[in-house]
Design a protein around this motif. Structure first.
Motif, PDB file in Angstrom:
ATOM      1  N   SER A 106       0.902  -1.348   0.015  1.00 60.93           N
ATOM      2  CA  SER A 106       0.048  -0.041   0.161  1.00 60.93           C
ATOM      3  C   SER A 106       0.969   1.173  -0.074  1.00 60.93           C
ATOM      4  CB  SER A 106      -0.908  -0.030   1.178  1.00 60.93           C
ATOM      5  OG  SER A 106      -0.122  -0.017   2.391  1.00 60.93           O
ATOM      6  N   GLN A 107       0.215   2.356  -0.412  1.00 55.05           N
ATOM      7  CA  GLN A 107       0.913   3.676  -0.402  1.00 55.05           C
ATOM      8  C   GLN A 107       1.631   3.860   0.769  1.00 55.05           C
ATOM      9  OE1 GLN A 107      -1.803   7.217  -0.906  1.00 55.05           O
ATOM     10  NE2 GLN A 107      -0.127   8.113  -2.012  1.00 55.05           N
ATOM     11  N   ASP A 108       0.856   3.816   2.032  1.00 53.85           N
ATOM     12  CA  ASP A 108       1.737   4.059   3.102  1.00 53.85           C
ATOM     13  C   ASP A 108       2.493   3.104   3.862  1.00 53.85           C
ATOM     14  OD1 ASP A 108       0.169   2.186   4.236  1.00 53.85           O
ATOM     15  OD2 ASP A 108      -1.228   3.470   5.469  1.00 53.85           O
ATOM     16  N   ASP A 149      -0.907  -1.470  -6.581  1.00 51.86           N
ATOM     17  CA  ASP A 149      -1.366  -0.260  -5.479  1.00 51.86           C
ATOM     18  C   ASP A 149      -1.647   0.768  -6.333  1.00 51.86           C
ATOM     19  OD1 ASP A 149       1.512  -0.268  -5.910  1.00 51.86           O
ATOM     20  OD2 ASP A 149       1.262   1.829  -5.257  1.00 51.86           O
ATOM     21  N   PRO A 152      -2.908   5.491  -5.309  1.00 49.78           N
ATOM     22  CA  PRO A 152      -2.744   6.410  -4.218  1.00 49.78           C
ATOM     23  C   PRO A 152      -4.160   6.222  -3.551  1.00 49.78           C
ATOM     24  CG  PRO A 152      -1.958   7.226  -6.390  1.00 49.78           C
ATOM     25  CD  PRO A 152      -2.287   6.065  -6.772  1.00 49.78           C
ATOM     26  N   ASP A 192       1.997   7.270 -12.652  1.00 48.75           N
ATOM     27  CA  ASP A 192       1.137   8.307 -12.063  1.00 48.75           C
ATOM     28  C   ASP A 192       0.147   7.931 -11.360  1.00 48.75           C
ATOM     29  OD1 ASP A 192      -0.551   7.951 -14.091  1.00 48.75           O
ATOM     30  OD2 ASP A 192      -0.457  10.022 -14.861  1.00 48.75           O
ATOM     31  N   TRP A 217      -8.902   8.720 -11.566  1.00 45.48           N
ATOM     32  CA  TRP A 217      -9.296   9.989 -11.097  1.00 45.48           C
ATOM     33  C   TRP A 217     -10.794  10.327 -11.252  1.00 45.48           C
ATOM     34  CZ3 TRP A 217      -4.674  14.074 -12.821  1.00 45.48           C
ATOM     35  CH2 TRP A 217      -3.899  13.725 -12.068  1.00 45.48           C
ATOM     36  N   ILE A 245       4.985   4.320  -7.481  1.00 40.13           N
ATOM     37  CA  ILE A 245       3.489   3.905  -7.421  1.00 40.13           C
ATOM     38  C   ILE A 245       3.321   2.794  -8.530  1.00 40.13           C
ATOM     39  CG2 ILE A 245       1.276   5.050  -8.050  1.00 40.13           C
ATOM     40  CD1 ILE A 245       2.386   7.470  -7.102  1.00 40.13           C
ATOM     41  N   ARG A 274       2.490  16.663  -5.792  1.00 42.64           N
ATOM     42  CA  ARG A 274       2.739  15.361  -5.088  1.00 42.64           C
ATOM     43  C   ARG A 274       3.043  14.612  -6.077  1.00 42.64           C
ATOM     44  NH1 ARG A 274      -3.205  13.150  -2.770  1.00 42.64           N
ATOM     45  NH2 ARG A 274      -3.412  12.362  -4.804  1.00 42.64           N
ATOM     46  N   PRO A 275       3.912  13.458  -5.744  1.00 41.60           N
ATOM     47  CA  PRO A 275       4.520  12.448  -6.586  1.00 41.60           C
ATOM     48  C   PRO A 275       3.502  11.957  -7.662  1.00 41.60           C
ATOM     49  CG  PRO A 275       5.370  12.330  -4.373  1.00 41.60           C
ATOM     50  CD  PRO A 275       4.299  13.267  -4.276  1.00 41.60           C
ATOM     51  N   ASP A 276       2.193  11.857  -7.383  1.00 36.54           N
ATOM     52  CA  ASP A 276       1.575  11.115  -8.372  1.00 36.54           C
ATOM     53  C   ASP A 276       0.793  12.184  -9.406  1.00 36.54           C
ATOM     54  OD1 ASP A 276      -0.115  12.519  -6.826  1.00 36.54           O
ATOM     55  OD2 ASP A 276      -1.870  10.660  -6.752  1.00 36.54           O
ATOM     56  N   GLY A 277       1.190  13.509  -9.004  1.00 40.62           N
ATOM     57  CA  GLY A 277       0.633  14.589  -9.947  1.00 40.62           C
ATOM     58  C   GLY A 277      -0.596  14.903  -9.786  1.00 40.62           C
ATOM     59  N   ARG A 278      -1.457  14.306  -8.995  1.00 39.83           N
ATOM     60  CA  ARG A 278      -3.236  14.771  -8.798  1.00 39.83           C
ATOM     61  C   ARG A 278      -3.013  16.043  -8.215  1.00 39.83           C
ATOM     62  NH1 ARG A 278      -8.511  12.914  -8.811  1.00 39.83           N
ATOM     63  NH2 ARG A 278      -9.515  14.766  -8.459  1.00 39.83           N
ATOM     64  N   PRO A 337      -6.909  18.067 -11.997  1.00 39.19           N
ATOM     65  CA  PRO A 337      -7.853  18.202 -13.042  1.00 39.19           C
ATOM     66  C   PRO A 337      -8.759  19.361 -13.105  1.00 39.19           C
ATOM     67  CG  PRO A 337      -8.320  16.282 -11.476  1.00 39.19           C
ATOM     68  CD  PRO A 337      -7.009  16.648 -11.296  1.00 39.19           C
ATOM     69  N   ARG A 339       5.888   8.226  -1.915  1.00 36.52           N
ATOM     70  CA  ARG A 339       4.695   8.007  -2.612  1.00 36.52           C
ATOM     71  C   ARG A 339       3.444   9.036  -2.211  1.00 36.52           C
ATOM     72  NH1 ARG A 339       4.340   1.741  -1.562  1.00 36.52           N
ATOM     73  NH2 ARG A 339       2.809   1.484  -2.985  1.00 36.52           N
ATOM     74  N   GLU A 376       1.670  10.247   0.125  1.00 38.69           N
ATOM     75  CA  GLU A 376       0.520  10.021   0.983  1.00 38.69           C
ATOM     76  C   GLU A 376       0.571  11.299   2.182  1.00 38.69           C
ATOM     77  OE1 GLU A 376       2.959   7.926   0.994  1.00 38.69           O
ATOM     78  OE2 GLU A 376       3.370   7.591   3.162  1.00 38.69           O
TER      79      GLU A 376
END
Lengths: 399, 399
Positions: free
Chosen positions: A117-119, A165, A167, A212, A232, A397, B306-310, B330, B352, B354
């Protein structure tokens, strides 16, 4: 994440590590960073080789891991522990600093990979038999959630594939027999939130999350095309992309289904292994349409981008599995063909991409290449090596 | 990368670490992974705080580092060592496992940051006085290359800014006084290859390499626009982009020049802090044209994805430096305003994404937020904290 250990045990562990490493104590540091460590799966003997990519050297062997065909691994967020997923349902937690098995659980009868998991608190395993996903505490390997892959009238359970996994402490996976994609939200592990997408296509055989963390893509064995879920925008559901992608109406012989997890993303484009054809497909990552095909030597298996996205490296199914080809991204063409030797099974780049490690099963060798000059810079003995996994994966990720 | 140490010294180091950590020996493991470690600059007292982002806790303090105004850090590829660049020209190598200063060199009179080569063997420092770049062996801190930033008739030396690493063991940097960008190829450290681009614009004050290692961008203080170099196509030279970017013809008061190194790349777009305006600019990463402006609370300083770009997180110059805003990518709009407290100087995401760590200078606190819920999950005491740097940077390009 770091379990409590009394001092005495600690020194014992250090001694064990020094002994196991097979090297004189004075030549080895007990304290060491974990950012350049990795493991190589020695599939035939149920063992992994502990390696270091700064010095390009073997450090130790860790045995007793069961059936490691198709084995994969993920890493704890501190880089100290590897979680190895065996084909026989075994989940093993390895301590890379002491080169020991910390714990091993037989969590299913037949299993094929997992994710963290992310954490970093949860390790999830995807099982064929009994079909479903089990989620374990990363520190203790205690079971914290069991998600059976039931479908239809609720009596059947599907094989699970393509677990990755995403986010938000989510895991995304695919039900092979049911043709469904599920998103499990483990923010509260005691009460996993489940969202199911049904009718996504016949026989989805693998899946991936883009680097991403935004898109989940499942490959279909039973029909052409791919199933795409925008994480998303989960209400938009699953849509079909690349209708021409697959075996085609008059299927070519496919010697080995490509690994989706190897798909490469570079400069806003995805590079996918064609199924059955000697081609790598280039897909626009915004419109999800095919924009080019690059001819390669054989049927591609892994198509992997160097971390900076300038090159894409490809290995092949039989009879071309002794070769590796390098695509230059701006040229959109193969610029180098290497022949590491028969049975090239996997590739792993160093974290910033200056070198790549290649497992050559039939020569019992791992070869290391400089990605700028293509020179071989090291060759390490390994018993029938397959997957190679570096701890830098802990920071990424979708692995 | 791992220096030889006799066994006796090793145990001494472990004991020193346990003593320095200020925690009882039994509560701390001597062996530990380095993937979740980091440092926080305590600028006023010449000290760094060693922290762990899994448990969100302080581990130790490392003092005696000189003037740490504007200090920055990079990490060895194994994650064990931090290289801290002080304002006074001091380069300090810290061992994060023993919480000690391994070596410190006073390498210049006035200096502002540095970088580590792709292969991890070389640490480069950019100097104001005497102007130039010095390159050191990462293991020993021995000087291996000295690159004076001479220009014009060869008698003057320029301040150097915007130093960043790029693939191929290259360092790219900018000569503030000369208006030049130089690319140094350190593949052979004894004979650095230098390529110089002259006339790139007036007073380039900072620069960055994009996360894929492909583009180098320098900001201009003396005129509007940015200078762009495509490192995949170095013969094409430097071109000007975003002519409207800068202070403008009727300059607004600028309370703090934004940090270019914080610029964010997400989903093929770049997010840049406007200069003097309460806006974040959105730039298309393919055409390098502005496609949107997002209104924010103040003059942005760091704009970080944020590393995932969201999400993109933003902090501000005075009088708004008590706030942080979160842009949802978005939606292209601010979705949350946080008020960590006066003097928010820096942000660092966990690898990652979080969580995010925020330094709040005037409250002597580092606050940690969950990036999904925006809840504060920890607050750690720190003396006038500024930069926060996690070891995961060792695996990234352009830091």
């Amino acid at each position: 994440m770091t379990p409590f250990r009394p001092t005495v045990l600690r020194w014992a562990a250090v001694a064990a590590w020094l002994a196991l490493s097979g090297l004189p104590a004075a030549a080895e540091t007990a304290l060491r960073g974990t950012g350049d460590l990795g493991i190589v799966i020695e599939r035939a003997v149920g063992r992994v080789l502990l390696v270091e990519n700064s010095g390009r050297r073997r450090l130790a062997e860790i045995a007793g891991l069961g059936d490691l065909s198709h084995a994969a691994a993920v890493f704890s967020r501190d880089g100290r522990y590897a979680y190895v997923f065996g084909r026989d349902g075994g989940l093993s937690k390895l301590d890379l600093l002491t080169a020991t098995v910390v714990k091993r659980v037989e969590q299913a009868g037949n299993s094929i990979g997992g994710a963290i998991s992310q954490d970093g608190r949860l390790v999830a395993v995807q099982n064929y038999e009994p079909g479903g996903v089990k989620v374990f505490d990363a520190a203790t390997l205690d079971l914290v959630a069991d998600i059976p892959a039931t479908y239809g009238d609720g009596s059947a359970r599907s094989k699970v594939v393509g677990l990755a996994d995403a986010p938000g402490n989510r895991f995304v996976f695919t039900l092979y027999d049911a043709g469904e994609i599920w998103v499990a939200d483990l923010s509260d592990p005691a009460r996993p939130g489940l969202r199911k997408y049904t009718g996504i296509g016949r026989q989805p055989y693998d899946g991936l999350v883009t680097p991403d963390g935004r898109h989940y893509i499942a490959g279909l064995f039973g029909e052409d095309g791919l199933a795409l879920l925008d994480l998303w925008n989960p209400d938009a559901g699953v849509r079909r992309i690349l209708d021409g992608y697959g075996r085609g109406e008059q299927p070519l012989p496919v010697y080995k289904m490509p690994h989706l997890r190897g798909w490469a993303q570079a400069g806003g484009k995805l590079y996918l292994p064609a199924v059955g054809r000697h081609e790598v497909l280039v897909v626009d990552g915004a419109s999800w349409t095919e924009i080019a095909r690059i001819p390669v030597k054989g049927q591609p298996v892994f198509v992997m981008a160097r971390p900076d996205g300038r090159q894409v490296w490809v290995n092949f199914a039989l009879p071309d599995n002794g070769f590796v080809q390098v695509i230059d991204v701006p040229a959109a063409a193969v610029v180098r063909t290497l022949e590491p030797g028969p049975g090239v099974l996997h590739l792993e780049f160093t974290p910033r991409g200056e070198q790549v490690w290649v497992s050559v099963r039939d020569q019992d060798r791992v070869r290391v290449y400089d990605t700028a000059s293509f020179a071989e810079v090291a060759a390490l003995p390994a018993d029938k090596p397959s997957g190679i996994f570096f701890t830098a994966r802990a920071n990424r990720i979708g692995f």
